[in-house]
Scaffold this motif. Sequence first.
Motif, PDB file in Angstrom:
ATOM      1  N   ALA A 168       0.816  -1.216   0.000  1.00  0.00           N
ATOM      2  CA  ALA A 168       0.000   0.000   0.000  1.00  0.00           C
ATOM      3  C   ALA A 168       0.855   1.275   0.000  1.00  0.00           C
ATOM      4  O   ALA A 168       0.318   2.369   0.022  1.00  0.00           O
ATOM      5  N   LEU A 169       2.168   1.109  -0.015  1.00  0.00           N
ATOM      6  CA  LEU A 169       3.043   2.287   0.109  1.00  0.00           C
ATOM      7  C   LEU A 169       3.555   2.746  -1.249  1.00  0.00           C
ATOM      8  O   LEU A 169       3.665   1.954  -2.183  1.00  0.00           O
ATOM      9  N   ASP A 170       3.899   4.046  -1.344  1.00  0.00           N
ATOM     10  CA  ASP A 170       4.419   4.505  -2.641  1.00  0.00           C
ATOM     11  C   ASP A 170       5.851   4.008  -2.827  1.00  0.00           C
ATOM     12  O   ASP A 170       6.509   3.568  -1.890  1.00  0.00           O
ATOM     13  N   ARG A 171       6.297   4.073  -4.070  1.00  0.00           N
ATOM     14  CA  ARG A 171       7.535   3.408  -4.472  1.00  0.00           C
ATOM     15  C   ARG A 171       8.751   3.810  -3.606  1.00  0.00           C
ATOM     16  O   ARG A 171       9.521   2.972  -3.160  1.00  0.00           O
ATOM     17  N   HIS A 172       8.873   5.116  -3.350  1.00  0.00           N
ATOM     18  CA  HIS A 172      10.034   5.623  -2.638  1.00  0.00           C
ATOM     19  C   HIS A 172      10.086   5.061  -1.213  1.00  0.00           C
ATOM     20  O   HIS A 172      11.104   4.531  -0.758  1.00  0.00           O
ATOM     21  N   LEU A 173       8.951   5.154  -0.547  1.00  0.00           N
ATOM     22  CA  LEU A 173       8.835   4.675   0.825  1.00  0.00           C
ATOM     23  C   LEU A 173       9.044   3.159   0.875  1.00  0.00           C
ATOM     24  O   LEU A 173       9.668   2.616   1.785  1.00  0.00           O
ATOM     25  N   ARG A 174       8.508   2.517  -0.123  1.00  0.00           N
ATOM     26  CA  ARG A 174       8.576   1.076  -0.220  1.00  0.00           C
ATOM     27  C   ARG A 174      10.032   0.599  -0.260  1.00  0.00           C
ATOM     28  O   ARG A 174      10.416  -0.332   0.428  1.00  0.00           O
ATOM     29  N   GLU A 175      10.845   1.293  -1.057  1.00  0.00           N
ATOM     30  CA  GLU A 175      12.240   0.882  -1.181  1.00  0.00           C
ATOM     31  C   GLU A 175      12.987   1.039   0.137  1.00  0.00           C
ATOM     32  O   GLU A 175      13.783   0.181   0.509  1.00  0.00           O
ATOM     33  N   GLY A 176      12.710   2.138   0.859  1.00  0.00           N
ATOM     34  CA  GLY A 176      13.349   2.344   2.157  1.00  0.00           C
ATOM     35  C   GLY A 176      12.956   1.246   3.133  1.00  0.00           C
ATOM     36  O   GLY A 176      13.791   0.682   3.842  1.00  0.00           O
ATOM     37  N   LEU A 177      11.672   0.914   3.139  1.00  0.00           N
ATOM     38  CA  LEU A 177      11.174  -0.099   4.076  1.00  0.00           C
ATOM     39  C   LEU A 177      11.622  -1.510   3.705  1.00  0.00           C
ATOM     40  O   LEU A 177      11.782  -2.356   4.565  1.00  0.00           O
ATOM     41  N   GLN A 178      11.831  -1.731   2.399  1.00  0.00           N
ATOM     42  CA  GLN A 178      12.358  -3.042   1.982  1.00  0.00           C
ATOM     43  C   GLN A 178      13.699  -3.282   2.664  1.00  0.00           C
ATOM     44  O   GLN A 178      13.976  -4.355   3.179  1.00  0.00           O
ATOM     45  N   PHE A 179      14.524  -2.253   2.650  1.00  0.00           N
ATOM     46  CA  PHE A 179      15.846  -2.353   3.259  1.00  0.00           C
ATOM     47  C   PHE A 179      15.716  -2.639   4.756  1.00  0.00           C
ATOM     48  O   PHE A 179      16.357  -3.547   5.282  1.00  0.00           O
ATOM     49  N   GLU A 180      14.827  -1.888   5.426  1.00  0.00           N
ATOM     50  CA  GLU A 180      14.645  -2.082   6.872  1.00  0.00           C
ATOM     51  C   GLU A 180      14.115  -3.478   7.204  1.00  0.00           C
ATOM     52  O   GLU A 180      14.553  -4.115   8.150  1.00  0.00           O
ATOM     53  N   LEU A 181      13.169  -3.921   6.387  1.00  0.00           N
ATOM     54  CA  LEU A 181      12.573  -5.236   6.615  1.00  0.00           C
ATOM     55  C   LEU A 181      13.624  -6.339   6.487  1.00  0.00           C
ATOM     56  O   LEU A 181      13.702  -7.257   7.301  1.00  0.00           O
ATOM     57  N   ARG A 182      14.445  -6.194   5.481  1.00  0.00           N
ATOM     58  CA  ARG A 182      15.504  -7.176   5.231  1.00  0.00           C
ATOM     59  C   ARG A 182      16.484  -7.221   6.417  1.00  0.00           C
ATOM     60  O   ARG A 182      16.851  -8.277   6.908  1.00  0.00           O
ATOM     61  N   GLU A 183      16.899  -6.024   6.876  1.00  0.00           N
ATOM     62  CA  GLU A 183      17.849  -5.930   7.988  1.00  0.00           C
ATOM     63  C   GLU A 183      17.264  -6.563   9.251  1.00  0.00           C
ATOM     64  O   GLU A 183      17.928  -7.328   9.942  1.00  0.00           O
ATOM     65  N   LEU A 184      16.009  -6.226   9.523  1.00  0.00           N
ATOM     66  CA  LEU A 184      15.346  -6.699  10.735  1.00  0.00           C
ATOM     67  C   LEU A 184      15.159  -8.220  10.705  1.00  0.00           C
ATOM     68  O   LEU A 184      15.426  -8.913  11.682  1.00  0.00           O
ATOM     69  N   GLN A 185      14.747  -8.718   9.551  1.00  0.00           N
ATOM     70  CA  GLN A 185      14.515 -10.157   9.429  1.00  0.00           C
ATOM     71  C   GLN A 185      15.824 -10.919   9.626  1.00  0.00           C
ATOM     72  O   GLN A 185      15.875 -11.935  10.294  1.00  0.00           O
ATOM     73  N   LYS A 186      16.903 -10.395   9.054  1.00  0.00           N
ATOM     74  CA  LYS A 186      18.221 -11.042   9.195  1.00  0.00           C
ATOM     75  C   LYS A 186      18.669 -10.997  10.649  1.00  0.00           C
ATOM     76  O   LYS A 186      19.159 -11.974  11.191  1.00  0.00           O
ATOM     77  N   LYS A 187      18.501  -9.815  11.253  1.00  0.00           N
ATOM     78  CA  LYS A 187      18.961  -9.621  12.628  1.00  0.00           C
ATOM     79  C   LYS A 187      18.228 -10.561  13.588  1.00  0.00           C
ATOM     80  O   LYS A 187      18.836 -11.184  14.451  1.00  0.00           O
ATOM     81  N   LEU A 188      16.917 -10.657  13.418  1.00  0.00           N
ATOM     82  CA  LEU A 188      16.127 -11.494  14.320  1.00  0.00           C
ATOM     83  C   LEU A 188      16.183 -12.964  13.930  1.00  0.00           C
ATOM     84  O   LEU A 188      15.893 -13.837  14.735  1.00  0.00           O
ATOM     85  N   GLY A 189      16.537 -13.219  12.679  1.00  0.00           N
ATOM     86  CA  GLY A 189      16.634 -14.605  12.205  1.00  0.00           C
ATOM     87  C   GLY A 189      15.302 -15.341  12.221  1.00  0.00           C
ATOM     88  O   GLY A 189      15.257 -16.556  12.414  1.00  0.00           O
ATOM     89  N   ILE A 190      14.201 -14.602  12.048  1.00  0.00           N
ATOM     90  CA  ILE A 190      12.885 -15.266  12.043  1.00  0.00           C
ATOM     91  C   ILE A 190      12.607 -15.847  10.660  1.00  0.00           C
ATOM     92  O   ILE A 190      12.684 -15.131   9.656  1.00  0.00           O
ATOM     93  N   THR A 191      12.274 -17.117  10.625  1.00  0.00           N
ATOM     94  CA  THR A 191      11.898 -17.760   9.369  1.00  0.00           C
ATOM     95  C   THR A 191      10.645 -17.064   8.843  1.00  0.00           C
ATOM     96  O   THR A 191       9.661 -16.928   9.571  1.00  0.00           O
ATOM     97  N   SER A 192      10.699 -16.604   7.580  1.00  0.00           N
ATOM     98  CA  SER A 192       9.621 -15.750   7.084  1.00  0.00           C
ATOM     99  C   SER A 192       9.140 -16.174   5.710  1.00  0.00           C
ATOM    100  O   SER A 192       9.940 -16.639   4.889  1.00  0.00           O
ATOM    101  N   ILE A 193       7.854 -15.962   5.488  1.00  0.00           N
ATOM    102  CA  ILE A 193       7.289 -16.200   4.158  1.00  0.00           C
ATOM    103  C   ILE A 193       6.628 -14.926   3.689  1.00  0.00           C
ATOM    104  O   ILE A 193       5.809 -14.334   4.403  1.00  0.00           O
ATOM    105  N   LEU A 194       6.991 -14.508   2.507  1.00  0.00           N
ATOM    106  CA  LEU A 194       6.494 -13.256   1.951  1.00  0.00           C
ATOM    107  C   LEU A 194       5.666 -13.552   0.707  1.00  0.00           C
ATOM    108  O   LEU A 194       6.038 -14.407  -0.107  1.00  0.00           O
ATOM    109  N   VAL A 195       4.538 -12.863   0.591  1.00  0.00           N
ATOM    110  CA  VAL A 195       3.792 -12.889  -0.669  1.00  0.00           C
ATOM    111  C   VAL A 195       3.868 -11.486  -1.246  1.00  0.00           C
ATOM    112  O   VAL A 195       3.588 -10.509  -0.546  1.00  0.00           O
ATOM    113  N   THR A 196       4.303 -11.379  -2.483  1.00  0.00           N
ATOM    114  CA  THR A 196       4.374 -10.068  -3.119  1.00  0.00           C
ATOM    115  C   THR A 196       4.105 -10.197  -4.611  1.00  0.00           C
ATOM    116  O   THR A 196       4.307 -11.256  -5.200  1.00  0.00           O
TER     117      THR A 196
END
Length: 359
Positions: A168-196
Amino acid sequence: MENLQSSTLQLRKLTKRYSSFDAVRDLDLDVPSGSLLTLLGPSGCGKTTVLRMIAGFLNVTSGQILVDGKDISRSEPNFRDIGMVFQNYALFPHMTVEANVAFGLKMRGVTKEEQVTRVREALEMVQLAHLADRYPSQLSGGQQQRVALARAVVIKPKLLLLDEPLGALDRHLREGLQFELRELQKKLGITSILVTHDQDEALYLSDYIAVMNQGQIEQIDTPIALYDKPRSEFVARFLGVPNIFDARIVSTDAHHATIGLGGHTMPVSNMDGHAAGGECKVAIRPSHIEVVRADDGRLGLPGVVKTAHELGERVVYHVEVNDLKFEANTPRSSNFERFTVGHPVKLVLDPAHTVLLRA
Ligand code: ATP
């Protein structure tokens, strides 16, 4: 997919049937612990159905969902130890950010003291600790989605399900959050499933991508392997390869093949189990086709330029070789040679990136 790690999530012959229609059919999937796997595929292929069965919002018709080896396919959603983030935030509007994030902990009977610590940690992780007292309506879309992420991970779930979390986010915001999501998921090491629906997002965020087609998995691989080596015409087309042609395998040795394509023979570096004498399909990306002068000494396919468009840093050509239409994509480097419509040229295909597809 090579799988040396243990798998947190295993799906075994998972099936969802609506009357006589199988939305998901005999689906097997292993998601290695700590990794992020994306389900990718055209609309209606069954991605959401798989996710909703894992979450427990949809009954399975048959098959198993194993989390850490335990079959949860008939457990209540609340007992599945799964965190979820949806496209439309789904925050409780009448609760503050802090109360939203604390909700799952409260439900699990975590002490008030521990709730406060864990909520603060989770909000710091998504850089929103300073907005703990606000209500969802007082936040931007990106901030709301970060709260939803904090709320999902604060319970330390075994599994994180992300259903178009940035859709639901615009492209610019989306790219920033993609980076954050990736960092957070790696840091926490939570097994994740994404639908996109966003292929670039899938390629960027995922450790593995499973491409689905009509309720089944067509190919599962790392993003690079999938991009470089689609195994079927369906996957190649879905990933946007425009050049897919019928070819014939003329000869093979241990690692190479010679194929007949457009009335000429071409070398291919990866034969992937195809045998000489057979028919196959061949796929090649535009950026792996060099357009050179017709009198160039290299092995290639002689053709004629049909269209030429300069687009930013690249020139996109359509070149006809006998009856085949190739798309080629050449960088506009300082000394590049410009070919115009009607120009006779030669196409030099990179043998390492000419992919033989399963029939
Ligand atoms: P999209 O990308 O559009 O969200 P999807 O890959 O997530 O699609 P699903 O929502 O999982 O697809 O749907 C898979 C198939 O199941 C579709 O063909 C859909 O029409 C069908 N389907 C979903 N729910 C029902 C239902 N309640 N009854 C019958 N068919 C259904």
